[in-house]
Design a protein around this motif. Structure first.
Motif, PDB file in Angstrom:
ATOM      1  N   ARG A 114       0.587  -1.272   0.467  1.00  0.00           N
ATOM      2  CA  ARG A 114      -0.172  -0.024  -0.237  1.00  0.00           C
ATOM      3  C   ARG A 114       0.796   1.232  -0.132  1.00  0.00           C
ATOM      4  O   ARG A 114       0.246   2.546  -0.355  1.00  0.00           O
ATOM      5  CB  ARG A 114      -0.592   0.025   1.128  1.00  0.00           C
ATOM      6  CG  ARG A 114      -2.333  -0.905   1.062  1.00  0.00           C
ATOM      7  CD  ARG A 114      -3.120  -0.965   0.229  1.00  0.00           C
ATOM      8  NE  ARG A 114      -4.546  -1.239   0.357  1.00  0.00           N
ATOM      9  CZ  ARG A 114      -5.213  -1.030  -1.369  1.00  0.00           C
ATOM     10  NH1 ARG A 114      -4.598  -0.969  -2.118  1.00  0.00           N
ATOM     11  NH2 ARG A 114      -6.384  -2.226  -0.360  1.00  0.00           N
ATOM     12  N   GLY A 150       3.267   1.564  -1.989  1.00  0.00           N
ATOM     13  CA  GLY A 150       4.174   1.688  -2.766  1.00  0.00           C
ATOM     14  C   GLY A 150       5.456   1.007  -3.346  1.00  0.00           C
ATOM     15  O   GLY A 150       6.282   1.341  -4.543  1.00  0.00           O
ATOM     16  N   TRP A 151       5.989   0.650  -2.451  1.00  0.00           N
ATOM     17  CA  TRP A 151       6.859  -0.171  -2.475  1.00  0.00           C
ATOM     18  C   TRP A 151       7.144  -1.028  -3.257  1.00  0.00           C
ATOM     19  O   TRP A 151       8.695  -1.013  -4.447  1.00  0.00           O
ATOM     20  CB  TRP A 151       7.417  -0.846  -0.939  1.00  0.00           C
ATOM     21  CG  TRP A 151       9.716  -1.524  -1.212  1.00  0.00           C
ATOM     22  CD1 TRP A 151       9.255  -2.945  -1.067  1.00  0.00           C
ATOM     23  CD2 TRP A 151       9.588  -1.024  -1.276  1.00  0.00           C
ATOM     24  NE1 TRP A 151      10.403  -3.637  -0.875  1.00  0.00           N
ATOM     25  CE2 TRP A 151      10.747  -1.736  -1.296  1.00  0.00           C
ATOM     26  CE3 TRP A 151      10.943  -0.101  -1.446  1.00  0.00           C
ATOM     27  CZ2 TRP A 151      12.626  -1.576  -0.951  1.00  0.00           C
ATOM     28  CZ3 TRP A 151      11.853   0.366  -1.267  1.00  0.00           C
ATOM     29  CH2 TRP A 151      12.621  -0.635  -1.300  1.00  0.00           C
ATOM     30  N   ASP A 203       6.222  -1.149  -6.393  1.00  0.00           N
ATOM     31  CA  ASP A 203       6.369   0.213  -7.180  1.00  0.00           C
ATOM     32  C   ASP A 203       7.133   1.092  -7.805  1.00  0.00           C
ATOM     33  O   ASP A 203       7.294   1.163  -8.505  1.00  0.00           O
ATOM     34  CB  ASP A 203       4.912   1.594  -7.192  1.00  0.00           C
ATOM     35  CG  ASP A 203       3.785   0.880  -7.368  1.00  0.00           C
ATOM     36  OD1 ASP A 203       3.202   0.163  -7.926  1.00  0.00           O
ATOM     37  OD2 ASP A 203       2.685   1.828  -7.089  1.00  0.00           O
ATOM     38  N   SER A 223      10.233   0.806 -11.015  1.00  0.00           N
ATOM     39  CA  SER A 223      11.263   1.639 -11.255  1.00  0.00           C
ATOM     40  C   SER A 223      12.308   2.222 -12.133  1.00  0.00           C
ATOM     41  O   SER A 223      12.557   1.128 -12.413  1.00  0.00           O
ATOM     42  CB  SER A 223      10.731   3.024 -10.460  1.00  0.00           C
ATOM     43  OG  SER A 223      11.557   3.276  -9.298  1.00  0.00           O
ATOM     44  N   LEU A 276      12.153   4.859  -0.068  1.00  0.00           N
ATOM     45  CA  LEU A 276      10.903   5.514   0.480  1.00  0.00           C
ATOM     46  C   LEU A 276      11.107   5.326   2.440  1.00  0.00           C
ATOM     47  O   LEU A 276      12.070   4.382   3.014  1.00  0.00           O
ATOM     48  CB  LEU A 276      10.261   3.905   0.338  1.00  0.00           C
ATOM     49  CG  LEU A 276       8.199   3.590   1.513  1.00  0.00           C
ATOM     50  CD1 LEU A 276       7.251   4.869   1.361  1.00  0.00           C
ATOM     51  CD2 LEU A 276       8.150   1.832   1.072  1.00  0.00           C
ATOM     52  N   ARG A 297       8.731   8.875  -1.101  1.00  0.00           N
ATOM     53  CA  ARG A 297       8.392   9.329  -0.830  1.00  0.00           C
ATOM     54  C   ARG A 297       8.294   8.603   1.314  1.00  0.00           C
ATOM     55  O   ARG A 297       9.265   7.707   1.887  1.00  0.00           O
ATOM     56  CB  ARG A 297       7.539   7.930  -1.439  1.00  0.00           C
ATOM     57  CG  ARG A 297       7.309   8.780  -2.639  1.00  0.00           C
ATOM     58  CD  ARG A 297       6.505   7.352  -3.770  1.00  0.00           C
ATOM     59  NE  ARG A 297       5.418   7.212  -3.422  1.00  0.00           N
ATOM     60  CZ  ARG A 297       4.395   6.841  -3.770  1.00  0.00           C
ATOM     61  NH1 ARG A 297       5.089   5.667  -4.905  1.00  0.00           N
ATOM     62  NH2 ARG A 297       3.719   6.111  -3.900  1.00  0.00           N
ATOM     63  N   THR A 349       0.240   7.590   3.986  1.00  0.00           N
ATOM     64  CA  THR A 349       1.242   7.910   2.781  1.00  0.00           C
ATOM     65  C   THR A 349       0.768   9.136   2.456  1.00  0.00           C
ATOM     66  O   THR A 349       0.659   9.909   2.524  1.00  0.00           O
ATOM     67  CB  THR A 349       0.437   6.849   1.229  1.00  0.00           C
ATOM     68  OG1 THR A 349      -0.116   7.429   0.898  1.00  0.00           O
ATOM     69  CG2 THR A 349       0.579   5.543   1.943  1.00  0.00           C
ATOM     70  N   ASP A 365       3.368  11.435  -0.405  1.00  0.00           N
ATOM     71  CA  ASP A 365       3.363  11.123  -1.816  1.00  0.00           C
ATOM     72  C   ASP A 365       5.267  11.942  -1.868  1.00  0.00           C
ATOM     73  O   ASP A 365       5.937  12.217  -2.361  1.00  0.00           O
ATOM     74  CB  ASP A 365       2.741  12.165  -3.214  1.00  0.00           C
ATOM     75  CG  ASP A 365       2.173  10.951  -3.100  1.00  0.00           C
ATOM     76  OD1 ASP A 365       1.665   9.350  -2.558  1.00  0.00           O
ATOM     77  OD2 ASP A 365       0.533  11.055  -4.162  1.00  0.00           O
TER      78      ASP A 365
END
Length: 713
Positions: A190, A192-193, A195, A199, A317, A352, A387, A389
């Motif tokens: 959730r 975003g790890w 993603d 990347s 992150l 993030r 989270t 951004d």
């Protein structure tokens, strides 16, 4: 069970509540032909190869059940038909072992333990009728059978994971950790790890500045390095199940090993950093990290304010679960959250953030703008993931010091200035919901504050009420000059019956306060009340002034504070009666604090009894009686309930029966709607003493208690 590993099968994968959609996506990636989200789990269709792959790779599932039958199960007959429809010899040898896990109830089965035994017997009878022997029960069985009943329907399956899938193998199963591994994996997803891993960033960092057991870091590393959780367990799949296909399992296992090797070869792309101020936590996290041969990581042990700068990866992150406990007030948490917010905001623009906290945690103290929030259930605790951004703090931080509350506190202190200066007591009320938005009562006990929160009206938004409370707790230390660590917060609720005597915690923390020359032990944290009712201070002093040479009775004596004043005032005899052994021991402590423990003539008696029964049977006379009953009581030591409005006439009559002709009964109670019955006023000489009994610090609340002096006509 056919040996064809491509035959379609029905599965149910259990998981923590609220992560079902993530598990559904995961199972789809592993080859599920169809998925259906349920409560705390996902149903899926897929062949045996799919099932094995899911058990080997799933980071989110807790258990994997192969569904064998589904149908009616409202009673034993229907459930037996369903059990008999399964050819158990395809799954278990006659001399094998099994275990049954049973959930739910039906018309005939009203106990899950009985249900498990009954199902085991039905399966055993099928084997005995054909082979003359039956499988035995074992805690380490060849086969685990799972039966679920719900609204007249039943499903029967076999659990093919040998151990819970949340267990990875890097942590002892008996070790307590703040969250399970599969929940940590869900939080990372959730956040975003995944993603970030796909990347274009040349290097990616995962940082946890409050790493504790290191679960986020380890789960994040397993994802980054493409390591299947099933590789870390000694055993994952139930290999003694007769339908087991070792060739298929071996192929998938070998493939997972190849992927792990490839992932480790790419380890230089990733950076992992864990920090905690607790050296034992850092040591344990490092040990778990090393136990599964993960690449070197950065580990530090320091306070957040002393955190060194991170190595600047291309992207990163920051994820953490900052501390929170209902027993710790927001004042004590503010330095941690403030430092955490400042450190996160110092990260590069490409980083993030994500914070996993209990619902009530004061996240706003970080002064960070969060982007999204997600609901989770950590064991039984409602929690949220926030989270970020962009790791940016507010230019104008939230004003956590409430000026209007601080001004009112200062105004109240000015009014009490002469009262405080007289030094008669160091325990008094300084605030009682004077401003409706700050729904608290604040009492000072020496150098401590006791804060009671009133339940907010249903019309008030919970978040707004929580923020107001946090503002109040941050304002009090500065306005009243109190150490933030010396603030005790309790939610104030109306208490009835047995709960009035129940302990609220295990701190066993007491302190001594003074009042008109008397010393009392108070406990701010362990009980609903502190041991000293501040609003009765004038009447306790009245007793001290009028007790010389008299025989005094204190009914519902609580911690004996009124009895101590009577004894200090020179009473010839003081009897203290209460049903609670705990409070009578407390009363004895208060006598000892005032040098009254040596009593060779038995001038001071402590009587544990049902006050109503004891008073009814009493055959002695008293010159002064202090009677302050509870509003309501149904203690286990009492056969009947007591209601002060309903029963006060009989109670007063019993007390007046043992009051000497020239004596005085002090009758009081704190039921705000209480009305003294006219019968009492017609039968006795009654003096309304409510105004005189109200201390200066409670004048803003004249209904805090009622008080009457009652004498014989």
């Amino acid at each position: 069970m056919p040996a064809d590993a491509l035959a379609p099968l029905q599965w149910f994968f259990a998981c923590p509540q609220f992560i079902e959609p993530l598990l559904a996506d995961e199972l789809t990636r592993y080859g599920a032909e169809s998925v259906k989200i349920g409560h705390a789990g996902v149903q899926a269709t897929g062949d045996l190869r799919f099932g094995y792959r899911a058990m080997l790779w799933s980071r989110l599932a807790s258990r994997a059940t192969l569904q064998l039958a589904h149908g009616f199960g409202k009673d034993q007959a229907e459930l037996q038909t369903l059990i008999d429809s399964i050819d158990w010899q395809q799954h278990l040898r006659p001399e094998g072992t099994l275990k049954v896990r049973f959930f739910g109830l039906n018309d005939d089965i009203r106990n899950t333990q009985f249900g498990a035994q009954w199902v085991k017997d039905q399966i055993g009878d099928q084997f005995r009728s054909q082979h003359g022997i039956r499988p035995s029960v074992s805690n380490s069985p060849d086969l685990v059978v799972v039966v679920n009943l719900h609204k007249g329907n039943a499903s029967i399956g076999i659990e093919l994971n040998l151990h819970s899938l949340h267990q990875r193998g890097y942590r002892d199963v008996d070790t307590h950790a703040p969250m399970r591994e599969n929940l940590a994996a869900a939080v990372l997803i959730r956040a975003g790890w995944l993603d970030m891993l796909v990347s274009d960033a040349a290097t990616v960092a995962l940082l946890d500045p409050l790493c504790g057991a290191g679960t986020f870091l380890i789960e994040g590393a397993l994802m980054a390095l493409d390591i299947a959780p099933g590789l870390l367990r000694e055993h994952t799949v139930a290999e003694r199940w007769l339908g087991h296909e070792p060739t298929v399992w071996g192929e998938l296992y070998a493939e997972a090993e190849q992927r792990r090797n490839a992932g480790l070869a790419n380890a230089e792309r990733f950076e992992f950093w864990g920090n905690d101020s607790n050296p034992a936590a850092v040591m344990a996290a490092r040990a778990d990290w090393r136990s599964i041969d993960l690449p070197a990581a950065r580990w530090t042990q320091c306070d957040l304010k002393a955190m060194p700068a991170p190595t600047l990866a291309a992207a990163g992150l920051v994820i953490s679960s900052p501390p929170f406990s209902e027993d710790t007030n927001v004042v004590a948490l503010r330095p941690v959250y403030d430092a955490l917010g400042q450190w996160m905001a110092s990260m590069p623009d490409t980083y993030r953030g994500a914070l996993f906290v209990e619902n009530e945690a004061p996240l706003a103290l970080t002064n960070l703008f969060y982007s999204k929030e997600y609901r989770f259930l950590n064991s039984e605790t409602e929690s949220k993931l926030y989270t970020f951004d962009k790791l940016v703090q507010k230019e104008r931080p939230t004003a956590w010091i409430a000026d209007d509350l601080a001004n009112r506190l200062n105004k109240n202190l000015r009014k009490l200035k002469s009262f405080i200066k007289q030094g008669h007591t160091d325990a008094y009320r300084v605030y009682d919901m004077d401003i409706p938005e700050y729904a608290i009562a604040v009492d000072r006990y020496a150098d401590w504050l006791h804060v009671q929160e009133y339940a907010p009206p249903k019309t008030i938004d919970e978040k707004a009420a929580e923020q107001r409370l946090q503002q109040a707790l941050l304002t009090l230390p500065e306005a009243l000059g109190v150490d933030p660590k010396k603030i005790v917060l309790k939610q104030r609720r109306q208490q009835k019956g047995k709960s009035q005597y129940q302990k609220q915690g295990r701190a066993e923390q007491s302190l001594i306060v003074t009042e008109h020359g008397a010393r009392f032990k108070v406990n701010l944290s362990d009980y609903l009340d502190t041991g000293l009712f501040l609003d009765h201070r004038p009447m306790r002093y009245w007793l001290q002034q009028h007790s010389k040479g008299k025989k005094v009775l204190n009914l519902f004596c609580y911690t004996g504070t009124a009895s101590v004043h009577a004894a200090i005032g020179g009473a010839n005899r003081v009897d203290s009666v209460d049903m609670s052994a705990t409070y009578l021991e407390w009363a004895k402590d208060n006598f000892e604090l005032n040098g009254l423990q040596h009593d060779p003539y038995r001038r001071y008696r402590f009587i544990q009894a049902n006050v109503l029964d004891w008073l009814y049977d009493c055959d002695e006379y008293y010159d002064l009686i202090f009677l302050d009953p509870p509003t309501f009581s149904n203690s286990k030591r009492m056969q009947d309930t007591f209601d002060v409005q309903r029963d006060h006439i009989a109670l007063i009559n019993d007390a007046m029966r043992v009051l000497s002709p020239d004596g005085t009964l002090i009758f009081s109670n704190n039921f705000r709607k209480f009305k003294l019955d006219a019968e009492v006023e017609s039968q006795y000489a009654v003096q309304d003493y409510r105004k005189q009994s109200l201390p200066l610090d409670f004048e803003r609340d004249p209904k805090i208690h009622g008080c009457w002096l009652i004498r014989h006509k």
